[in-house]
Design an enzyme around this catalytic site. Sequence first.
Site, PDB file in Angstrom:
ATOM      1  N   MET A 154       0.838  -1.212   0.000  1.00 21.73           N
ATOM      2  CA  MET A 154       0.000   0.000   0.000  1.00 21.73           C
ATOM      3  C   MET A 154       0.874   1.265   0.000  1.00 21.73           C
ATOM      4  SD  MET A 154      -3.147   0.923   2.509  1.00 21.73           S
ATOM      5  CE  MET A 154      -2.234   1.274   3.999  1.00 21.73           C
ATOM      6  N   LEU A 155       1.841   1.317   0.882  1.00 18.78           N
ATOM      7  CA  LEU A 155       2.726   2.494   0.917  1.00 18.78           C
ATOM      8  C   LEU A 155       3.755   2.428  -0.207  1.00 18.78           C
ATOM      9  CD1 LEU A 155       3.838   5.075   2.237  1.00 18.78           C
ATOM     10  CD2 LEU A 155       5.214   3.614   3.746  1.00 18.78           C
ATOM     11  N   ASP A 210      13.245 -11.861  -1.167  1.00 21.06           N
ATOM     12  CA  ASP A 210      12.772 -12.087   0.202  1.00 21.06           C
ATOM     13  C   ASP A 210      13.694 -11.395   1.221  1.00 21.06           C
ATOM     14  OD1 ASP A 210      11.880 -13.081   2.581  1.00 21.06           O
ATOM     15  OD2 ASP A 210      12.013 -15.204   2.012  1.00 21.06           O
ATOM     16  N   ALA A 245       6.846  -5.403   5.106  1.00 13.48           N
ATOM     17  CA  ALA A 245       6.624  -5.759   6.516  1.00 13.48           C
ATOM     18  C   ALA A 245       5.536  -6.812   6.605  1.00 13.48           C
ATOM     19  CB  ALA A 245       6.198  -4.521   7.314  1.00 13.48           C
ATOM     20  N   THR A 247       2.115  -6.981   8.194  1.00 15.95           N
ATOM     21  CA  THR A 247       1.277  -5.892   8.702  1.00 15.95           C
ATOM     22  C   THR A 247      -0.074  -6.333   9.261  1.00 15.95           C
ATOM     23  OG1 THR A 247       0.541  -5.546   6.427  1.00 15.95           O
ATOM     24  CG2 THR A 247       2.292  -4.116   7.213  1.00 15.95           C
ATOM     25  N   THR A 293       5.960   2.016  13.293  1.00 17.80           N
ATOM     26  CA  THR A 293       4.550   2.185  13.672  1.00 17.80           C
ATOM     27  C   THR A 293       4.349   2.699  15.092  1.00 17.80           C
ATOM     28  OG1 THR A 293       2.567   0.866  14.130  1.00 17.80           O
ATOM     29  CG2 THR A 293       4.620  -0.304  14.223  1.00 17.80           C
ATOM     30  N   ASP A 294       3.186   3.284  15.323  1.00 17.99           N
ATOM     31  CA  ASP A 294       2.785   3.684  16.678  1.00 17.99           C
ATOM     32  C   ASP A 294       2.599   2.474  17.594  1.00 17.99           C
ATOM     33  OD1 ASP A 294       0.435   3.180  14.905  1.00 17.99           O
ATOM     34  OD2 ASP A 294      -0.615   3.282  16.817  1.00 17.99           O
ATOM     35  N   TYR A 327       2.714  -7.848  16.791  1.00 18.19           N
ATOM     36  CA  TYR A 327       3.058  -6.923  15.701  1.00 18.19           C
ATOM     37  C   TYR A 327       3.955  -5.790  16.227  1.00 18.19           C
ATOM     38  CZ  TYR A 327       2.443  -3.167  12.251  1.00 18.19           C
ATOM     39  OH  TYR A 327       2.668  -2.153  11.358  1.00 18.19           O
ATOM     40  N   LYS A 337       7.928  -5.113  15.380  1.00 18.69           N
ATOM     41  CA  LYS A 337       8.322  -3.845  14.735  1.00 18.69           C
ATOM     42  C   LYS A 337       9.349  -3.117  15.611  1.00 18.69           C
ATOM     43  CE  LYS A 337       6.871  -2.066  11.416  1.00 18.69           C
ATOM     44  NZ  LYS A 337       7.329  -2.125  10.001  1.00 18.69           N
TER      45      LYS A 337
END
Length: 316
Positions: free
Chosen positions: A10-11, A34, A73, A75, A114-115, A138, A142
């Site tokens: 997506m990003l 990979d 990632a 996600t 990520t938050d 998750y 991260k």
Amino acid sequence: MIWLIGCKGMLGSEVAKQLDEKKLPWVGTDSEVDITDPQALLDFTNKIETAAYFPSDLPKADRKIHWVINCAAYTNVDKAEEEPELAEKLNAAGPLNIARISRSIGAKLIHISTDYVFDGNANLPYTEDMPKAPLGVYGQTKAAGEDAIMKEMNTYYIIRTAWLYGFAGKNFVYTMTKLMNSQNELKVVNDQKGSPTFTSDLAAVILRFIDKNDNAKAFFGKNSAPAYGIYHFINAGQISWYDFACEIYRLGRKFGRITQDCSITPCSTEEYGASVKRPAWSVLSKDKISKALKIKIQDWKNSLEKFMKSERFNPQ
Ligand SMILES: NC(=O)c1ccc[n+]([C@@H]2O[C@H](COP(=O)([O-])OP(=O)(O)OC[C@H]3O[C@@H](n4cnc5c(N)ncnc54)[C@H](OP(=O)(O)O)[C@@H]3O)[C@@H](O)[C@H]2O)c1
């Protein structure tokens, strides 16, 4: 040359589009190279330095990778609880491998985090130096990925973001649009706060880090690119998922994306009954990044409108 890893996500796909628009030289890889396999990463870097990879006979110097952007990632927050080893491989071992290869070829790294590295118990925007306390797999993986990069190299920018949506891939805006077209009533959580963030705005920020480094002199005078380290980026404004859903509905009706009435009711996280704990407060401070890049951060409502108005909007 810029190496964009996770270029189909997506990003990543948005970063790819903006690299093309800016006519920056780049190569992209996704799951076919990979990130959990150090040899695959090494083979790829060797391959792109050969003339055969570029039919346009790009000079060797231009084939050297100066920047690596990692948007790959694991996600899926819920599934990570069932597949902790895979999440760990992708979110912790992957970034470690990427940091190692970046350092070995002398490239700078931009990595997305990520938050979820925070527990969400704060009530003021999280600054970059606040202690990490992830709630689930998750976030833990991260956080481990960030630590691995910081240990492995110095020339990195880690950008933490939250509540991301964009044209390619699953996200809250698409999910809500589909539900609002198929149901007449929806309950949406009102006790988790954050800032929806448009991939297009984040991609522009990623490219600006590169620009501010490669053209530091023009921006700042001599040798004063933004300091390496962690930065937070989200769109401006603090709302709940319920507020977000209401605005999606309003804009969806306005632009013909939602074609029937739907009433939206706020509910608590407990009432909603989510299986995995999520941070109740996902608001990240934008002060450091605004100063470092000299940017004015877009309000979430303006960005959401751009997204929902766009001809690329396609909730399938
Ligand atoms: N989405 C959010 O709300 C959100 C919020 C905060 C932070 N972030 C962070 O933002 C970044 C981008 O997220 P996103 O939502 O754009 O992710 P995404 O859409 O899931 O994209 C990830 C990409 O990585 C690829 N990939 C998976 N395994 C790989 C492997 N072993 N080697 C190479 N590539 C692999 C995926 O390919 P396949 O599809 O083939 O698996 C996919 O194209 C991530 O670091 C994420 O943690 C996201």
